[in-house]
Design an enzyme around this catalytic site. Sequence first.
Site, short mmCIF file in Angstrom:
data_model
loop_
_atom_site.label_atom_id
_atom_site.label_comp_id
_atom_site.label_asym_id
_atom_site.label_seq_id
_atom_site.Cartn_x
_atom_site.Cartn_y
_atom_site.Cartn_z
CG HIS A 203 -1.89 1.00 1.39
ND1 HIS A 203 -1.62 2.29 1.80
CD2 HIS A 203 -3.22 0.96 1.16
CE1 HIS A 203 -2.75 2.99 1.82
NE2 HIS A 203 -3.73 2.21 1.43
CG ASP B 91 0.55 -2.37 6.16
OD1 ASP B 91 -0.36 -2.39 7.00
OD2 ASP B 91 0.47 -1.77 5.08
CD GLN C 226 -6.94 -4.44 4.03
OE1 GLN C 226 -7.97 -5.03 4.36
NE2 GLN C 226 -6.95 -3.18 3.67
CE LYS D 268 -7.19 -0.04 6.28
NZ LYS D 268 -7.89 0.49 5.12
CB CYS E 111 -3.57 3.42 -1.68
SG CYS E 111 -4.81 4.67 -1.40
N1 PMP Z 1 -1.78 -0.65 4.66
C1 PMP Z 1 -2.73 -1.34 4.03
C2 PMP Z 1 -2.43 -2.71 3.51
C3 PMP Z 1 -4.00 -0.79 3.88
O1 PMP Z 1 -4.95 -1.47 3.24
C4 PMP Z 1 -4.25 0.52 4.39
C5 PMP Z 1 -5.61 1.18 4.24
N2 PMP Z 1 -6.21 1.03 3.01
C6 PMP Z 1 -3.22 1.17 5.05
C7 PMP Z 1 -2.00 0.56 5.17
C8 PMP Z 1 -3.39 2.55 5.60
O2 PMP Z 1 -4.35 2.56 6.61
P1 PMP Z 1 -4.93 3.94 7.15
O3 PMP Z 1 -5.46 4.67 5.95
O4 PMP Z 1 -6.00 3.53 8.09
O5 PMP Z 1 -3.80 4.67 7.81
#
Ligand code: PMP
Length: 402
Positions: free
Chosen positions: A117, A194, A197, A220, A360
């Site tokens: 991401h 990270d 998910q 999440k 993203c």
């Molecule tokens: N890492 C991953 C794999 C994600 O899916 C996301 C959110 N889409 C993030 C990081 C970032 O999370 P946040 O926008 O809640 O900071």
Amino acid sequence: MSLIEQLRAQFPFYAAANPCHYLDNAATSQIHQQALAAMAGQEASRANVHRSPYRLAEASTHAYGEARARVARFLNAAANDEVVFTSGATAALNLVAYSVGETLQAGDEVLISAAEHHSNFVPWLRLRERSGIRLRVLPLLPDGRIATASLAELVTERCRLIAITHCSNVTGAVTDVAAVVAAARKVGALVLLDGAQQVQHGPVDVQMLGADFYAFSSHKCFGPTGVGVLWGRQAVLERLPPFMTGGGMVGEVSLESLSFAAPPARFEAGTPPVAQAIGLGAAVDWLMTLPWAEIHQAESALLARLLAGLATFPAVRLIGPADLARRLPIVSFEVRGIHPHDVCQVLGERQVALRGGNHCAQPLFAALNSAGATRASLALYNDAADVDALLAGLEDALKVLS
Ligand code: PMP
């Protein structure tokens, strides 16, 4: 009542007059009633934490500490102080990039993957610009899984950190963390996972995973927005400099000298997201009570139903592994000749909530030679009717748009 009905009864979202078929859980999940109530209770009668000796302030400080303890239990952390509250996964990942980044020299290497991401990609690009580190990138297999076989070649003696997703927000593929940790240990590199998910699919055992850092967001995993977590191994956190500075994170300050508080306070400058952290504590407490074997079975059955349904559309190309092992119920797909935004628009009109675009993760789509995808992401409250509504809507979308 079935398990799904019992779960739905605990979400205000499902008490609304017409809840949609919510299949955008990888973007954000719905909030659990316990998290909402805990947060409202805190906000209704609040005081700042760590500051004052009156009873209300002590109660706030206690509740905030209790939230930290709950998250520590959820992660099976070795100590509560290994849990740092941040504003989300993005802030947690940036914290590591800045704090560990400050300890790196030009020529030191950080290894990421092409599946990251942007929040675990861009901080490292910026660090490379600032301090001349070398960024290495694990490639992807054709089905989107990270090619961990390339670890042997890409983890060199100069590797200081491997920052990698626990599960891809696009493909649903779960990373072979054991292989990553083993490769890192050979050269003394740190490992940052990270977990954004992963956390909505059950408690995580950071000690068993063997990494040094774990980042995730509350929104999440059925908690409120505005808060997230960086878990760090205590001995590692203790030797890191702070990222943000300000109140609450210092030892002694004068014009001549400056010392920092011990972790986690060192990494929590300013007033933390107190109510949100307490809401998250309630959410993870609830998550720890659930029958996960049963939930995983239900999620896998739904995932199989979705994959089988999508396979009947000749125009659909799956982005991600088709087999069910080592995979979460996050499904991205292209529809030949139709832009994902149009697919989502038509499905949205049919009350099916999906997300379309590059999620993203532009480097992932470039690696897989794709311009973008439509994504359905399932959570524990989804049922067969949600999946069937998606499949029926897709059939309509193909009629309307092709
Ligand atoms: N890492 C991953 C794999 C994600 O899916 C996301 C959110 N889409 C993030 C990081 C970032 O999370 P946040 O926008 O809640 O900071």
